[in-house]
Enzyme design. Structure first.
Site, PDB file in Angstrom:
ATOM      1  N   LYS A 164       0.838  -1.053  -0.047  1.00 44.53           N
ATOM      2  CA  LYS A 164       0.098   0.109   0.223  1.00 44.53           C
ATOM      3  C   LYS A 164       0.791   1.214  -0.041  1.00 44.53           C
ATOM      4  O   LYS A 164       0.388   2.359  -0.700  1.00 44.53           O
ATOM      5  CB  LYS A 164      -1.070  -0.042   1.193  1.00 44.53           C
ATOM      6  CG  LYS A 164      -1.979  -1.107   1.033  1.00 44.53           C
ATOM      7  CD  LYS A 164      -2.640  -1.461   2.501  1.00 44.53           C
ATOM      8  CE  LYS A 164      -3.586  -2.635   2.373  1.00 44.53           C
ATOM      9  NZ  LYS A 164      -4.354  -3.030   3.440  1.00 44.53           N
ATOM     10  N   GLN A 178      -4.174  -1.606   9.716  1.00 43.55           N
ATOM     11  CA  GLN A 178      -4.086  -2.889   9.270  1.00 43.55           C
ATOM     12  C   GLN A 178      -4.641  -3.874  10.173  1.00 43.55           C
ATOM     13  O   GLN A 178      -4.183  -3.946  11.232  1.00 43.55           O
ATOM     14  CB  GLN A 178      -2.747  -3.286   8.595  1.00 43.55           C
ATOM     15  CG  GLN A 178      -2.598  -4.598   7.961  1.00 43.55           C
ATOM     16  CD  GLN A 178      -3.088  -4.703   6.523  1.00 43.55           C
ATOM     17  OE1 GLN A 178      -3.220  -3.655   6.090  1.00 43.55           O
ATOM     18  NE2 GLN A 178      -3.533  -5.707   6.102  1.00 43.55           N
ATOM     19  N   ASP A 189     -10.862   2.761   4.093  1.00 45.20           N
ATOM     20  CA  ASP A 189     -10.980   1.246   4.141  1.00 45.20           C
ATOM     21  C   ASP A 189     -12.549   1.190   4.052  1.00 45.20           C
ATOM     22  O   ASP A 189     -12.905  -0.064   3.634  1.00 45.20           O
ATOM     23  CB  ASP A 189     -10.474   0.758   5.525  1.00 45.20           C
ATOM     24  CG  ASP A 189      -9.353  -0.100   5.030  1.00 45.20           C
ATOM     25  OD1 ASP A 189      -9.135  -0.683   4.129  1.00 45.20           O
ATOM     26  OD2 ASP A 189      -8.563  -0.272   6.211  1.00 45.20           O
TER      27      ASP A 189
HETATM   28  N1  GUN Z   1      -6.611  -6.785   6.555  1.00 44.85           N
HETATM   29  C1  GUN Z   1      -6.936  -7.518   5.096  1.00 44.85           C
HETATM   30  N2  GUN Z   1      -7.507  -6.731   4.400  1.00 44.85           N
HETATM   31  C2  GUN Z   1      -7.571  -5.680   4.804  1.00 44.85           C
HETATM   32  C3  GUN Z   1      -7.886  -4.370   4.407  1.00 44.85           C
HETATM   33  O1  GUN Z   1      -8.244  -4.128   3.191  1.00 44.85           O
HETATM   34  N3  GUN Z   1      -7.764  -3.337   5.253  1.00 44.85           N
HETATM   35  C4  GUN Z   1      -7.061  -3.278   6.478  1.00 44.85           C
HETATM   36  N4  GUN Z   1      -7.193  -2.263   7.188  1.00 44.85           N
HETATM   37  N5  GUN Z   1      -6.737  -4.500   6.840  1.00 44.85           N
HETATM   38  C5  GUN Z   1      -7.060  -5.712   6.358  1.00 44.85           C
END
Ligand code: GUN
Length: 294
Positions: free
Chosen positions: A54, A98, A121
């Protein structure tokens, strides 16, 4: 019949490039650089890889990336203080904590502490509630299901009136996916691990979105000829013939399903690349709204 492939790799690249162009345009017009803060708690290697991807995507597209690392021992109060500080920063337009967090932390409380306008998100209760209601509009939608809708748009198919089955009911994928398809006027059935007569539901579907996390769980004989198949699953299965000793498969038996379906996403190279692409798009949107003061 062999299904047409929905090329997620190409569509994700186009989506990322469009986000990069929008970021450049915003900068030229307002002097604002979109900013995404990523918060990683603990040392989980898979989470570290995701966050790294990311952060790299941000840098490629002219989005500022602010990385924060907290030890696995961080307290709820410490993490909340971190989120509060990011909520207050004008140069941070999106906040991503995350998941999963270490067991002792209350993820729901953290997700809801992120300001809804920075919840790129789309996990925040307010945004999920707005998505659920007719006529309301969330600020952001969970990135993976939002990406599936973009993939479907690229097929040119009309979703309205389709019988859709969403297989899986997670907060991150299945639930928002079902709500998005319902908003697109599909007739949506949500199936899951406790569903009786799964094959009967699947065989009626014009569109199947599989997000149950079980390798090749959906077989071709469960599908209606001409169905559109979107496979969200990414599962590792042992394969001694590969260098890594495993290969990635989806939740659908791809080789057999592509002979039945009209459109299908491959794994890898289908839904997977869309998640980060949508995160980039939503981060730029967050900055554009902040610039407008809306
Ligand atoms: N863990 C797995 N996929 C995601 C996501 O799209 N966002 C976040 N914050 N954590 C994750």
């Amino acid at each position: 019949m062999s299904a047409r492939l929905i090329d997620g790799k190409r569509i994700a690249l186009e989506t990322r490039l469009a986000a990069g162009r929008a970021a450049a345009e915003l900068l030229a017009r307002t002097g604002i650089v979109p900013g995404l803060a990523t918060v990683l708690v603990g040392e989980d290697p898979a989470s570290a890889v995701y966050v790294g991807s990311k952060e790299r995507a941000c840098k490629e597209l002219g989005i500022a990336s602010f990385g924060f690392r907290l030890p696995a021992s961080a307290s709820q109060a410490e993490l909340e203080a971190q989120v509060d500080a990011l909520n207050a920063r004008p140069d941070v337009h999106g906040i991503l904590v995350q998941m999963p967090l270490p067991e002792h932390l209350d993820s729901d409380a953290i997700i809801d502490r992120i300001h809804p306008r920075k919840d790129v998100d789309g996990f925040n209760t307010l945004n999920v509630g707005l998505l659920a209601q007719r006529g309301r509009k969330p600020d952001f939608v969970a990135c993976t299901p939002a990406g599936v809708m973009v993939l479907l748009e690229h097929t040119g198919l009309t979703i309205a009136g389709m019988d859709a089955v969403v297989l899986g009911r997670s907060n991150i994928v299945g639930l928002p996916m079902a709500m998005l398809l319902q908003r697109a006027d599909a007739t949506v059935t949500v199936c899951h691990s406790r569903t009786r007569h799964l094959a009967d539901h699947l065989r009626r579907a014009d569109l199947v979105v599989a997000a149950i996390g079980r390798p090749e769980y959906v077989r071709a004989d469960m599908l209606k000829p001409g169905v559109v198949v979107v496979d969200v699953g990414i599962n590792r299965v042992p394969d001694p013939t590969t260098n890594k000793g495993y290969r990635l498969v989806g939740d659908v038996d791809f080789a057999a399903a592509r002979e039945v379906a009209s459109w299908i996403t491959p794994v890898p190279g289908g839904v997977g690349p869309m998640t980060i692409a949508m995160l980039m798009r939503q981060t730029v949107q967050a900055a554009e709204r902040a610039a407008r003061g809306s």
